[in-house]
Design a protein around this motif. Structure first.
Motif, PDB file in Angstrom:
ATOM      1  N   LEU A 118       0.836  -1.200   0.000  1.00  0.00           N
ATOM      2  CA  LEU A 118       0.000   0.000   0.000  1.00  0.00           C
ATOM      3  C   LEU A 118       0.871   1.251   0.000  1.00  0.00           C
ATOM      4  CD1 LEU A 118      -2.798  -0.997   2.540  1.00  0.00           C
ATOM      5  CD2 LEU A 118      -3.060  -0.608   0.089  1.00  0.00           C
ATOM      6  N   LEU A 119       1.951   1.194   0.768  1.00  0.00           N
ATOM      7  CA  LEU A 119       2.861   2.334   0.865  1.00  0.00           C
ATOM      8  C   LEU A 119       3.539   2.590  -0.488  1.00  0.00           C
ATOM      9  CD1 LEU A 119       3.308   3.930   3.444  1.00  0.00           C
ATOM     10  CD2 LEU A 119       5.493   2.774   3.712  1.00  0.00           C
ATOM     11  N   VAL A 120       3.982   1.509  -1.133  1.00  0.00           N
ATOM     12  CA  VAL A 120       4.592   1.643  -2.463  1.00  0.00           C
ATOM     13  C   VAL A 120       3.598   2.299  -3.403  1.00  0.00           C
ATOM     14  CG1 VAL A 120       5.408   0.367  -4.489  1.00  0.00           C
ATOM     15  CG2 VAL A 120       6.158  -0.320  -2.215  1.00  0.00           C
ATOM     16  N   THR A 121       2.336   1.832  -3.354  1.00  0.00           N
ATOM     17  CA  THR A 121       1.307   2.360  -4.243  1.00  0.00           C
ATOM     18  C   THR A 121       1.096   3.851  -3.995  1.00  0.00           C
ATOM     19  OG1 THR A 121       0.268   0.205  -4.040  1.00  0.00           O
ATOM     20  CG2 THR A 121      -1.011   1.931  -5.080  1.00  0.00           C
ATOM     21  N   ALA A 122       0.947   4.227  -2.725  1.00  0.00           N
ATOM     22  CA  ALA A 122       0.674   5.629  -2.409  1.00  0.00           C
ATOM     23  C   ALA A 122       1.832   6.523  -2.837  1.00  0.00           C
ATOM     24  CB  ALA A 122       0.419   5.774  -0.908  1.00  0.00           C
ATOM     25  N   LEU A 123       3.034   6.062  -2.541  1.00  0.00           N
ATOM     26  CA  LEU A 123       4.213   6.848  -2.893  1.00  0.00           C
ATOM     27  C   LEU A 123       4.344   6.990  -4.410  1.00  0.00           C
ATOM     28  CD1 LEU A 123       6.090   7.983  -0.759  1.00  0.00           C
ATOM     29  CD2 LEU A 123       7.780   6.317  -1.464  1.00  0.00           C
ATOM     30  N   ALA A 124       4.106   5.882  -5.118  1.00  0.00           N
ATOM     31  CA  ALA A 124       4.200   5.907  -6.577  1.00  0.00           C
ATOM     32  C   ALA A 124       3.176   6.889  -7.146  1.00  0.00           C
ATOM     33  CB  ALA A 124       3.983   4.513  -7.151  1.00  0.00           C
ATOM     34  N   LEU A 125       1.998   6.923  -6.546  1.00  0.00           N
ATOM     35  CA  LEU A 125       0.953   7.827  -7.030  1.00  0.00           C
ATOM     36  C   LEU A 125       1.403   9.279  -6.895  1.00  0.00           C
ATOM     37  CD1 LEU A 125      -1.903   8.235  -8.069  1.00  0.00           C
ATOM     38  CD2 LEU A 125      -2.717   8.171  -5.723  1.00  0.00           C
ATOM     39  N   VAL A 126       1.943   9.606  -5.736  1.00  0.00           N
ATOM     40  CA  VAL A 126       2.368  10.988  -5.486  1.00  0.00           C
ATOM     41  C   VAL A 126       3.510  11.369  -6.422  1.00  0.00           C
ATOM     42  CG1 VAL A 126       3.390  12.517  -3.783  1.00  0.00           C
ATOM     43  CG2 VAL A 126       1.608  10.924  -3.099  1.00  0.00           C
ATOM     44  N   VAL A 127       4.465  10.444  -6.590  1.00  0.00           N
ATOM     45  CA  VAL A 127       5.627  10.742  -7.420  1.00  0.00           C
ATOM     46  C   VAL A 127       5.226  10.860  -8.884  1.00  0.00           C
ATOM     47  CG1 VAL A 127       7.793   9.778  -8.281  1.00  0.00           C
ATOM     48  CG2 VAL A 127       7.283   9.698  -5.849  1.00  0.00           C
ATOM     49  N   CYS A 128       4.284  10.030  -9.320  1.00  0.00           N
ATOM     50  CA  CYS A 128       4.006   9.918 -10.752  1.00  0.00           C
ATOM     51  C   CYS A 128       2.993  10.929 -11.269  1.00  0.00           C
ATOM     52  CB  CYS A 128       3.514   8.519 -11.087  1.00  0.00           C
ATOM     53  SG  CYS A 128       4.799   7.337 -10.891  1.00  0.00           S
ATOM     54  N   TYR A 129       2.179  11.443 -10.390  1.00  0.00           N
ATOM     55  CA  TYR A 129       1.140  12.346 -10.893  1.00  0.00           C
ATOM     56  C   TYR A 129       1.728  13.535 -11.656  1.00  0.00           C
ATOM     57  CZ  TYR A 129      -2.737  15.571 -11.088  1.00  0.00           C
ATOM     58  OH  TYR A 129      -3.672  16.436 -11.543  1.00  0.00           O
ATOM     59  N   PRO A 130       2.720  14.248 -11.089  1.00  0.00           N
ATOM     60  CA  PRO A 130       3.299  15.357 -11.850  1.00  0.00           C
ATOM     61  C   PRO A 130       3.936  14.897 -13.159  1.00  0.00           C
ATOM     62  CG  PRO A 130       4.010  15.425  -9.562  1.00  0.00           C
ATOM     63  CD  PRO A 130       3.326  14.122  -9.753  1.00  0.00           C
ATOM     64  N   VAL A 131       4.568  13.716 -13.119  1.00  0.00           N
ATOM     65  CA  VAL A 131       5.214  13.214 -14.330  1.00  0.00           C
ATOM     66  C   VAL A 131       4.168  12.977 -15.417  1.00  0.00           C
ATOM     67  CG1 VAL A 131       6.596  11.354 -15.308  1.00  0.00           C
ATOM     68  CG2 VAL A 131       7.032  12.130 -12.980  1.00  0.00           C
ATOM     69  N   ALA A 132       3.095  12.295 -15.047  1.00  0.00           N
ATOM     70  CA  ALA A 132       2.041  12.006 -16.018  1.00  0.00           C
ATOM     71  C   ALA A 132       1.430  13.300 -16.538  1.00  0.00           C
ATOM     72  CB  ALA A 132       0.968  11.128 -15.379  1.00  0.00           C
ATOM     73  N   TYR A 133       1.281  14.257 -15.646  1.00  0.00           N
ATOM     74  CA  TYR A 133       0.692  15.540 -16.033  1.00  0.00           C
ATOM     75  C   TYR A 133       1.558  16.235 -17.077  1.00  0.00           C
ATOM     76  CZ  TYR A 133      -0.445  20.490 -15.588  1.00  0.00           C
ATOM     77  OH  TYR A 133      -0.750  21.787 -15.855  1.00  0.00           O
ATOM     78  N   VAL A 134       2.855  16.262 -16.833  1.00  0.00           N
ATOM     79  CA  VAL A 134       3.746  16.932 -17.779  1.00  0.00           C
ATOM     80  C   VAL A 134       3.754  16.200 -19.117  1.00  0.00           C
ATOM     81  CG1 VAL A 134       6.143  17.519 -18.280  1.00  0.00           C
ATOM     82  CG2 VAL A 134       5.204  17.940 -16.010  1.00  0.00           C
ATOM     83  N   VAL A 135       3.889  14.866 -19.065  1.00  0.00           N
ATOM     84  CA  VAL A 135       3.970  14.109 -20.315  1.00  0.00           C
ATOM     85  C   VAL A 135       2.689  14.275 -21.120  1.00  0.00           C
ATOM     86  CG1 VAL A 135       4.136  11.803 -21.311  1.00  0.00           C
ATOM     87  CG2 VAL A 135       5.590  12.443 -19.398  1.00  0.00           C
ATOM     88  N   ALA A 136       1.544  14.257 -20.458  1.00  0.00           N
ATOM     89  CA  ALA A 136       0.282  14.248 -21.192  1.00  0.00           C
ATOM     90  C   ALA A 136      -0.184  15.649 -21.561  1.00  0.00           C
ATOM     91  CB  ALA A 136      -0.785  13.548 -20.363  1.00  0.00           C
ATOM     92  N   LEU A 137       0.044  16.636 -20.700  1.00  0.00           N
ATOM     93  CA  LEU A 137      -0.612  17.924 -20.917  1.00  0.00           C
ATOM     94  C   LEU A 137       0.320  19.107 -21.048  1.00  0.00           C
ATOM     95  CD1 LEU A 137      -3.504  17.495 -18.348  1.00  0.00           C
ATOM     96  CD2 LEU A 137      -3.696  17.410 -20.826  1.00  0.00           C
ATOM     97  N   ALA A 138       1.402  19.100 -20.293  1.00  0.00           N
ATOM     98  CA  ALA A 138       2.129  20.346 -20.154  1.00  0.00           C
ATOM     99  C   ALA A 138       3.369  20.449 -21.012  1.00  0.00           C
ATOM    100  CB  ALA A 138       2.481  20.590 -18.688  1.00  0.00           C
ATOM    101  N   SER A 139       3.462  19.676 -22.077  1.00  0.00           N
ATOM    102  CA  SER A 139       4.621  19.843 -22.942  1.00  0.00           C
ATOM    103  C   SER A 139       4.201  19.669 -24.387  1.00  0.00           C
ATOM    104  CB  SER A 139       5.710  18.833 -22.569  1.00  0.00           C
ATOM    105  OG  SER A 139       5.163  17.550 -22.504  1.00  0.00           O
ATOM    106  N   GLY A 140       4.982  20.252 -25.277  1.00  0.00           N
ATOM    107  CA  GLY A 140       4.675  20.144 -26.695  1.00  0.00           C
ATOM    108  C   GLY A 140       4.820  18.714 -27.165  1.00  0.00           C
ATOM    109  N   PRO A 141       4.293  18.410 -28.356  1.00  0.00           N
ATOM    110  CA  PRO A 141       4.286  17.020 -28.829  1.00  0.00           C
ATOM    111  C   PRO A 141       5.687  16.426 -28.940  1.00  0.00           C
ATOM    112  CG  PRO A 141       3.586  18.551 -30.546  1.00  0.00           C
ATOM    113  CD  PRO A 141       3.637  19.322 -29.278  1.00  0.00           C
ATOM    114  N   ARG A 142       6.650  17.250 -29.369  1.00  0.00           N
ATOM    115  CA  ARG A 142       8.006  16.744 -29.548  1.00  0.00           C
ATOM    116  C   ARG A 142       8.609  16.324 -28.221  1.00  0.00           C
ATOM    117  NH1 ARG A 142      12.178  17.135 -33.484  1.00  0.00           N
ATOM    118  NH2 ARG A 142      14.078  17.063 -32.263  1.00  0.00           N
ATOM    119  N   LYS A 143       8.480  17.207 -27.256  1.00  0.00           N
ATOM    120  CA  LYS A 143       9.025  16.912 -25.939  1.00  0.00           C
ATOM    121  C   LYS A 143       8.298  15.722 -25.313  1.00  0.00           C
ATOM    122  CE  LYS A 143       9.811  19.098 -21.507  1.00  0.00           C
ATOM    123  NZ  LYS A 143       9.276  20.163 -20.661  1.00  0.00           N
TER     124      LYS A 143
END
Lengths: 345, 265
Positions: free
Chosen positions: A128-153
Motif C-alpha cells: 500500500l505504501l509503495v502504491t501511495a508513494l508511486a501515485l504521489v511521485v508519478c502524478y506530476p510526471v504524467a501531467y507533464v507528459v500528457a498535458l504540459a509539454s509540446g508534442p516533440r518533448k
C-alpha cells in the motif's frame, strides 16, 4: 453465439468458441479451482505409522534368522505364516503412510503462524505504501507528459520513460543491488570520502534493512503508475484547463476539479497494477535479500512449495494473497467509480 | 506549441522535477552498464581497475546462461502459439456478445492480468501435476499464456472495434464462403494486430520472472537463471547481460522516435 455462426459459419465459429472455452477452462478457471482445492485439504501425517513399520521389519528379519536355524518343519511352517502375516500388515501400513487419508477444512488458513501472519500484514502494508508513494511521485510526471509539454518533448519524455520500463525487472533490481551491496556504489563513495574502509570489512549493511526491498520495489514498479495516468490524461481537452483558468480558478483547484476527476480511471488502474505487482512480487525481495531473509510474503509461499514441500499450506498462502488483491481491486473500482472495461484499456 | 497554462516559475519547477525523475530512472541502469566494462571481478564502478571486454567473452562461454536463452526463446514461441489464437478467439466472441453476458466473460478473460504473477504460476503448477506433468518449460508456457493471452485479446478487441463489418457481410451476400471471408477479409484486417500481439507476447514472456519461477520446476530460463545466480553473489557477467538488454532497448526506442518524427519533416 448465433451472430458468431452467422458471421463466420458454423465450423469456424465452433473452432473459435472451442479455443476460447479451452483458454477459460484449462488456463484460467480450473487451475484456479485446483489451487483453491489444494488449499482446503491436508494429509494427517502420523509419525507412529513409520515407527510401526520399522518394528515389523525388525520382527521379520528376526524370524527369518530363527527360521534358518530351525530344523523342525512344523515350526518352520508357523514361522513362514507369521512372516507373511507381518508382510501383509506392512503393505497396508505402507500404503497408508504413502497416502494418508485427506482431511478437508480451513485448517491451512488458520494454522498460519504468528510470524507468517505478521509478514503477511507487513507485505500488504508495504505494498500500500509503495502504491501511495508511486501515485504521489508519478502524478506530476504524467501531467507533464500528457498535458504540459509540446508534442516533440512529449515523445522524447515518453521514450525516456519507456526505456527503463522495458528493461527486465530483474536487471532493474540488480542495479539497486549493486548500489546498496556491501561493496556497492554507496559504500564505495563513502570509502572514497574516507568514512569507511572496505578492506577492513567496514561497511553499512543497507541490504539487511527491510527498506532496501522497499526502495528497489518503488524503483521497479513506479512506471506502472505513470502509463495508465498518461493514457487517460491524454484524452483531456486542454481547452477545459484554459477555460477553468480564464474563469479564475487557481492551479490547485484546476487539478482538483478538472484534471484529477478526468484521470480517475488511470489512477485506479495505476494503483491496482502497482499494488498487485508489489504485493505479489517475488523477484524484488528474493534478490534484495538473497533468499535469506523472510521479508516478503511471496517468499514464504515459494518456500512452502519448494523447500517445505507443503503444497497445501503454500496454496492456502497463495489464496490469501489472491483474496487481498481481489478485495483491493474491488475497493478501488468502487472508490473511483470505474468498471472493469475502463481498467483494461 | 506547448500550452501556456503554467507560470514560468511553475514550469521551471516541473522541468526540474521531471529531470530528477528521469535521472532517478537512468542512473542505476548507467551504473549497472558501466560496471560491465570494469576488469575488477566484483561489479563495481567505484573500484575501477581498467576497461575490459573479458566479461563479454565469459558470457559467450557460459553454457547455462546460453541454454537459458534458448529455453527463454522456446517458451516465448510456445506462448505466442498458445496465446494469439486464444486472445483472438476471445476478442471475436466478445465483440459479438450482448452487453450483459459479454461483461461476465470479459471479467473472466481479463482477470489473469489483474492476478499476481506468482498465483498464476502456482495454480498452473498444481493443475498440471494432476496430469503428471511436473514443473518445466511446458508448464511455464501454460502459466504465462494465461495472462499474455489476455493482453493479446485486449489488442485484438481494440482493433475489432474499428472494423467495418459491412465488408464481411457484403462478401457473404456475394456468395463467398465463411472460411473464405475469414481468410480474405477478417484475418488480413487483423494481421497487423497479430504481429503486434506476437511481439508483445514474446517480450512479456521473455521478461517474465514471477510466474515462471514457480512454474519452471527444475529447468530454467535466462531470467530465472540470472535470479538464482544473484543469490550467490554478484558477477560482472550479469552486468553484461544488462548492457545487452539496455542497448537493445535503446536501439529500439531510438528507431521508434526517428520513425515517428520522420513524417513531420
Amino acid at each position: 453465439m448465433g451472430s458468431l455462426a452467422r458471421a463466420y459459419g458454423r465450423p469456424l465459429a465452433a473452432v473459435i468458441v472451442g479455443i476460447a472455452v479451452a483458454w477459460v477452462l484449462v488456463l484460467i478457471l480450473v487451475p484456479l479451482g485446483a489451487m483453491v482445492e489444494q488449499s482446503l485439504w491436508w494429509r494427517e501425517s502420523k509419525g507412529d505409522v513409520s515407527l510401526t513399520i520399522d518394528r515389523l521389519y525388525n520382527d521379520i528379519s528376526l524370524m527369518e534368522l530363527d527360521r534358518q536355524s530351525e530344523t523342525d518343519p512344523a515350526k518352520k511352517a508357523i514361522l513362514d505364516q507369521s512372516v507373511s502375516e507381518k508382510q501383509a500388515e506392512i503393505a497396508t501400513l505402507e500404503a497408508q503412510e504413502k497416502n494418508p487419508p485427506k482431511s478437508y477444512g480451513i485448517a491451512n488458513f488458520t494454522r498460519m503462524s504468528g510470524l507468517h501472519f505478521y509478514i503477511f500484514v507487513r507485505t500488504i502494508f508495504y505494498a500500500l505504501l509503495v502504491t501511495a508513494l508511486a501515485l504521489v511521485v508519478c502524478y506530476p510526471v504524467a501531467y507533464v507528459v500528457a498535458l504540459a509539454s509540446g508534442p516533440r518533448k512529449a515523445i522524447i519524455l515518453m521514450v525516456a520513460l519507456i526505456v527503463p520500463y522495458a528493461i527486465n525487472e530483474l536487471l532493474r533490481v540488480y542495479a539497486w543491488l549493486m548500489i546498496l551491496d556491501y561493496r556497492g556504489v554507496i559504500n564505495g563513495v563513502l570509502q572514497w570520502m574516507g568514512f569507511i574502509n572496505l578492506d577492513a570489512r567496514e561497511w553499512i549493511p543497507f541490504l539487511e534493512n527491510p527498506s532496501a526491498v522497499f526502495l528497489a520495489m518503488i524503483y521497479t514498479y513506479v512506471l506502472f503508475m505513470v502509463f495508465p495516468m498518461v493514457n487517460t490524461l491524454e484524452t483531456l481537452d486542454r481547452n477545459q484547463i484554459e477555460a477553468a483558468r480564464d474563469l479564475g480558478a487557481s492551479t490547485l483547484r484546476i487539478h482538483r476539479r478538472v484534471i484529477i476527476p478526468h484521470a480517475k480511471p488511470g489512477i485506479a488502474v495505476g494503483c491496482i497494477m502497482t499494488f498487485m505487482l508489489s504485493a505479489g512480487s517475488y523477484s524484488v525481495p528474493a534478490i534484495m535479500t538473497r533468499g535469506q531473509g523472510g521479508d516478503w510474503f511471496s517468499q514464504l509461499v515459494y518456500r512452502q512449495f519448494y523447500e517445505a514441500n507443503n503444497w497445501n499450506m503454500g496454496s492456502a498462502y497463495a489464496v490469501s494473497l489472491l483474496v487481498v488483491c481481489t478485495a483491493f481491486i474491488l475497493l478501488m473500482m468502487r472508490l473511483f467509480g470505474v468498471g472493469l472495461r475502463d481498467i483494461a484499456k | 506549441m506547448s500550452t501556456a497554462t503554467e507560470s514560468a516559475g511553475a514550469r521551471l519547477v516541473l522541468n526540474i522535477y521531471i529531470g530528477l525523475f528521469v535521472l532517478y530512472l537512468f542512473l542505476p541502469l548507467a551504473v549497472m552498464s558501466a560496471a560491465a566494462f570494469n576488469s575488477f571481478d566484483y561489479p563495481s564502478v567505484t573500484q575501477w581497475q581498467g576497461f575490459t571486454l573479458k566479461w563479454f567473452v565469459a558470457l559467450a562461454h557460459d553454457q547455462r546462461l546460453l541454454q537459458g536463452l534458448v529455453n527463454s526463446v522456446l517458451v516465448a514461441l510456445g506462448v505466442i502459439v498458445v496465446s494469439i489464437p486464444a486472445g483472438l478467439s476471445g476478442a471475436l466472441i466478445l465483440t459479438r456478445l450482448g452487453q450483459r453476458s459479454g461483461t461476465m466473460l470479459y471479467s473472466v478473460l481479463v482477470s489473469p492480468v489483474l492476478t499476481p504473477g506468482i498465483i498464476l504460476g502456482i495454480s498452473s503448477l498444481i493443475f498440471w501435476r494432476e496430469f503428471g506433468v511436473p514443473g518445466g518449460l511446458f508448464v511455464a508456457v501454460m502459466a504465462q499464456s494465461s495472462f499474455i493471452a489476455s493482453y493479446a485479446m485486449l489488442l485484438f478487441l481494440a482493433r475489432l472495434q474499428r472494423q467495418d463489418r459491412t465488408l464481411e457481410e457484403a462478401a457473404l451476400d456475394l456468395g463467398a464462403s465463411h472460411t473464405l471471408v475469414f481468410r480474405r477479409i477478417t484475418l488480413p484486417f487483423l494481421a497487423p494486430t497479430c504481429f503486434t500481439a506476437a511481439v508483445v507476447a514474446f517480450l512479456q514472456s521473455f521478461e517474465n520472472y514471477n510466474t515462471t519461477v514457480f512454474a519452471i520446476g527444475g529447468e530454467w530460463t535466462l531470467v530465472t537463471e540470472i535470479a538464482s545466480r544473484l543469490r550467490f553473489g554478484l558477477s560482472p557477467v550479469i552486468n553484461v547481460v544488462g548492457v545487452i538488454f539496455v542497448a537493445l532497448t535503446l536501439v529500439a526506442a531510438i528507431t521508434y522516435v526517428v520513425l515517428k518524427q520522420k513524417p513531420k519533416t
